[in-house]
Design a protein around this motif. Structure first.
Motif, PDB file in Angstrom:
ATOM      1  N   LEU A 168      38.081 -15.678 -10.414  1.00  0.00           N
ATOM      2  CA  LEU A 168      37.886 -15.325 -11.821  1.00  0.00           C
ATOM      3  C   LEU A 168      37.198 -13.976 -11.969  1.00  0.00           C
ATOM      4  O   LEU A 168      37.518 -13.198 -12.862  1.00  0.00           O
ATOM      5  CB  LEU A 168      37.060 -16.406 -12.527  1.00  0.00           C
ATOM      6  CG  LEU A 168      37.784 -17.731 -12.796  1.00  0.00           C
ATOM      7  CD1 LEU A 168      36.799 -18.783 -13.299  1.00  0.00           C
ATOM      8  CD2 LEU A 168      38.912 -17.541 -13.803  1.00  0.00           C
ATOM      9  N   GLU A 169      36.251 -13.706 -11.079  1.00  0.00           N
ATOM     10  CA  GLU A 169      35.479 -12.464 -11.189  1.00  0.00           C
ATOM     11  C   GLU A 169      36.242 -11.262 -10.625  1.00  0.00           C
ATOM     12  O   GLU A 169      35.888 -10.121 -10.889  1.00  0.00           O
ATOM     13  CB  GLU A 169      34.141 -12.607 -10.452  1.00  0.00           C
ATOM     14  CG  GLU A 169      33.163 -13.519 -11.174  1.00  0.00           C
ATOM     15  CD  GLU A 169      32.021 -13.950 -10.260  1.00  0.00           C
ATOM     16  OE1 GLU A 169      31.833 -13.341  -9.188  1.00  0.00           O
ATOM     17  OE2 GLU A 169      31.319 -14.921 -10.633  1.00  0.00           O
ATOM     18  N   ASN A 170      37.238 -11.527  -9.803  1.00  0.00           N
ATOM     19  CA  ASN A 170      38.014 -10.441  -9.180  1.00  0.00           C
ATOM     20  C   ASN A 170      39.497 -10.704  -9.370  1.00  0.00           C
ATOM     21  O   ASN A 170      40.298 -10.613  -8.444  1.00  0.00           O
ATOM     22  CB  ASN A 170      37.705 -10.357  -7.678  1.00  0.00           C
ATOM     23  CG  ASN A 170      36.237 -10.174  -7.401  1.00  0.00           C
ATOM     24  OD1 ASN A 170      35.752  -9.055  -7.353  1.00  0.00           O
ATOM     25  ND2 ASN A 170      35.522 -11.267  -7.236  1.00  0.00           N
ATOM     26  N   ARG A 171      39.835 -11.022 -10.598  1.00  0.00           N
ATOM     27  CA  ARG A 171      41.151 -11.576 -10.900  1.00  0.00           C
ATOM     28  C   ARG A 171      42.321 -10.772 -10.317  1.00  0.00           C
ATOM     29  O   ARG A 171      43.091 -11.270  -9.509  1.00  0.00           O
ATOM     30  CB  ARG A 171      41.297 -11.659 -12.420  1.00  0.00           C
ATOM     31  CG  ARG A 171      42.418 -12.519 -12.846  1.00  0.00           C
ATOM     32  CD  ARG A 171      42.213 -12.911 -14.301  1.00  0.00           C
ATOM     33  NE  ARG A 171      43.412 -13.534 -14.820  1.00  0.00           N
ATOM     34  CZ  ARG A 171      43.431 -14.325 -15.889  1.00  0.00           C
ATOM     35  NH1 ARG A 171      42.306 -14.575 -16.525  1.00  0.00           N
ATOM     36  NH2 ARG A 171      44.559 -14.852 -16.318  1.00  0.00           N
ATOM     37  N   ALA A 172      42.425  -9.519 -10.723  1.00  0.00           N
ATOM     38  CA  ALA A 172      43.579  -8.721 -10.294  1.00  0.00           C
ATOM     39  C   ALA A 172      43.551  -8.472  -8.781  1.00  0.00           C
ATOM     40  O   ALA A 172      44.595  -8.484  -8.126  1.00  0.00           O
ATOM     41  CB  ALA A 172      43.620  -7.396 -11.044  1.00  0.00           C
TER      42      ALA A 172
ATOM     43  N   LEU B 169      45.449 -19.058 -12.856  1.00  0.00           N
ATOM     44  CA  LEU B 169      45.103 -17.660 -13.111  1.00  0.00           C
ATOM     45  C   LEU B 169      46.310 -16.795 -13.416  1.00  0.00           C
ATOM     46  O   LEU B 169      46.189 -15.741 -14.036  1.00  0.00           O
ATOM     47  CB  LEU B 169      44.328 -17.071 -11.926  1.00  0.00           C
ATOM     48  CG  LEU B 169      42.823 -17.033 -12.170  1.00  0.00           C
ATOM     49  CD1 LEU B 169      42.237 -18.408 -11.969  1.00  0.00           C
ATOM     50  CD2 LEU B 169      42.149 -16.024 -11.292  1.00  0.00           C
ATOM     51  N   GLN B 170      47.480 -17.217 -12.970  1.00  0.00           N
ATOM     52  CA  GLN B 170      48.684 -16.481 -13.336  1.00  0.00           C
ATOM     53  C   GLN B 170      49.021 -16.680 -14.795  1.00  0.00           C
ATOM     54  O   GLN B 170      49.845 -15.948 -15.355  1.00  0.00           O
ATOM     55  CB  GLN B 170      49.866 -16.959 -12.484  1.00  0.00           C
ATOM     56  CG  GLN B 170      50.060 -16.206 -11.200  1.00  0.00           C
ATOM     57  CD  GLN B 170      51.385 -16.579 -10.563  1.00  0.00           C
ATOM     58  OE1 GLN B 170      51.781 -17.733 -10.589  1.00  0.00           O
ATOM     59  NE2 GLN B 170      52.066 -15.604 -10.006  1.00  0.00           N
TER      60      GLN B 170
ATOM     61  N   PRO C 208      44.945 -24.770 -18.171  1.00  0.00           N
ATOM     62  CA  PRO C 208      44.136 -23.844 -18.965  1.00  0.00           C
ATOM     63  C   PRO C 208      42.848 -23.529 -18.205  1.00  0.00           C
ATOM     64  O   PRO C 208      42.311 -24.384 -17.494  1.00  0.00           O
ATOM     65  CB  PRO C 208      43.862 -24.618 -20.248  1.00  0.00           C
ATOM     66  CG  PRO C 208      44.103 -26.042 -19.915  1.00  0.00           C
ATOM     67  CD  PRO C 208      45.117 -26.064 -18.816  1.00  0.00           C
ATOM     68  N   LEU C 209      42.371 -22.298 -18.331  1.00  0.00           N
ATOM     69  CA  LEU C 209      41.248 -21.859 -17.500  1.00  0.00           C
ATOM     70  C   LEU C 209      39.991 -22.712 -17.701  1.00  0.00           C
ATOM     71  O   LEU C 209      39.239 -22.920 -16.755  1.00  0.00           O
ATOM     72  CB  LEU C 209      40.933 -20.385 -17.782  1.00  0.00           C
ATOM     73  CG  LEU C 209      41.912 -19.374 -17.177  1.00  0.00           C
ATOM     74  CD1 LEU C 209      41.442 -17.957 -17.429  1.00  0.00           C
ATOM     75  CD2 LEU C 209      42.075 -19.627 -15.680  1.00  0.00           C
TER      76      LEU C 209
ATOM     77  N   GLY D 162      46.730 -23.399  -4.690  1.00  0.00           N
ATOM     78  CA  GLY D 162      47.850 -23.536  -5.616  1.00  0.00           C
ATOM     79  C   GLY D 162      47.394 -23.825  -7.025  1.00  0.00           C
ATOM     80  O   GLY D 162      47.932 -23.250  -7.990  1.00  0.00           O
ATOM     81  N   VAL D 163      46.410 -24.679  -7.174  1.00  0.00           N
ATOM     82  CA  VAL D 163      45.901 -25.012  -8.510  1.00  0.00           C
ATOM     83  C   VAL D 163      45.274 -23.777  -9.155  1.00  0.00           C
ATOM     84  O   VAL D 163      45.533 -23.460 -10.318  1.00  0.00           O
ATOM     85  CB  VAL D 163      44.886 -26.163  -8.427  1.00  0.00           C
ATOM     86  CG1 VAL D 163      44.337 -26.480  -9.810  1.00  0.00           C
ATOM     87  CG2 VAL D 163      45.537 -27.400  -7.817  1.00  0.00           C
TER      88      VAL D 163
END
Lengths: 202, 202
Positions: B100-104, B170-171, B178-179, B164-165
């Motif tokens: 979440l903190e380094n998503r991309a 995150l995609q 949902p996040l 996978g989850v």
DNA sequence: CCAGAGTCGTGAACGCCGTTCAAGATATTT
DNA sequence: AAATATCTTGAACGGCGTTCACGACTCTGG
């Protein structure tokens, strides 16, 4: 030979979708080129943009067909299963089979992205629902203690867990399983999850 | 200012990697452009190809750094955990936090592909091993009945299930969670898998 | 069956991409 | 300081998705 305009347009679109499907199957999603698709479909480059909005939407059409085939295959797989555990095992096994037999097309389902601002049309988003609805009833049978809302979430989680194992293996990632271990490991995962569900349900 | 050639070359490469990392973090892997990277790094377009083989290898360098940070974060997370179940829960929770903190940058780890014929250098493939080695000992404690070979495979399966989850969520895929449900569902998945492992181990 | 109106397919052209390379700038050696 | 070796530069190249003026085709009213 006497086709009217609507028929010709529909025929062109169908030929483009079929050509794109074949191109993805042969060269992967990243290898899909507008010029190769139109050449295979037997039309000019510009004709693509009279049939679909752009190349991304052509991929959406291909993915739509792949999802329909996948959904049909999964529905068929769980037809004769006795009990929720057997049904989930049958679903997971069929999911692996489909992914292996339609490797590039199946990967395209999860690799394809729209550019920054855009997002998928609703009709296509909802086509993904089959992946969840085939799981839901068996999960409900395993976990009678969970409410409907929680079951929906758990269904997504269960699918994503199995999907993740298959995905990393078929991508050929270093952390993924070797393909010859995939079926047995997914079976073990489903067994572990159903055993865990049974232990937690009481 | 008097740098010799080796220092300047290393400095250029470091600036390019940092620039590429920032570009991926801001615009995603697909938004990484050679011209934007070199502009941000303060060098000419062609200089990129004196520091790295091509843009793909620059991504590999960025992914290498991301993997190192992720590995360090995971190692730290399981430091104070009592028992294998708590350790696996701590690892999964930290994995989510990092993603979440380094998503991309985290997504780039799993999205990046080399063109058809090429494959990743060995040194980079082996950097992925941390993702498995942090899990292995706790899984071994849960399943004393499994042999070393089977444990290696089960470790990959366990990672891939959790991954996978997180990945589908995150995609932002339709089938993804949902996040706001992600942490709870992954915790439930790990709970289910450990409960199942305990039930099957005897 | 024909002529005019409307529509569609065509492929050259555009802008952007990653990558290359001759030439100029810089560093090292003599 | 001159000669040599090395690196950096950015214009240029081929390939990509997408557009659009034009020529070919289809439909419609007489």
């Amino acid at each position: 030979m006497g086709q009217n305009r609507e028929e010709k347009k529909a025929d062109l679109k169908a030929r483009l979708i079929a050509a794109a499907e074949a191109e993805i199957a042969e060269h992967g999603l990243a290898g899909l080129k507008a010029r190769a698709v139109t050449a295979r479909a037997g039309c000019a480059l510009g004709a693509l943009y009279t049939a679909v909005e752009d190349l991304d939407m052509l991929v959406v059409e291909v993915n739509s067909r792949t999802l329909a085939r996948l959904g049909a295959s999964l529905s068929e797989a769980m037809a004769g299963a006795a009990g929720p555990e057997a049904a989930l095992q049958a679903l997971a096994a069929r999911y692996i089979d489909f992914a292996l037999e339609n490797r590039a097309l199946w990967l395209a389902l999860f690799e394809h992205r729209l550019p920054e601002g855009r997002d998928f049309p609703d009709w296509h988003r909802q086509e993904h629902a089959v992946l969840l609805t085939v799981i839901a009833p068996h999960l409900a049978a395993l976990r009678p203690d969970l409410s409907g809302e929680a079951l929906v979430l758990r269904g997504r989680t269960t699918f994503a867990a199995v999907h993740g194992v298959v995905h990393l293996a078929l991508q050929g990632r270093f952390v993924g399983l070797p393909l010859q271990s995939l079926r047995a490991e997914v079976a073990a995962l489903v067994e572990t999850m159903t055993a865990g569900a049974a232990a937690l349900a009481r």
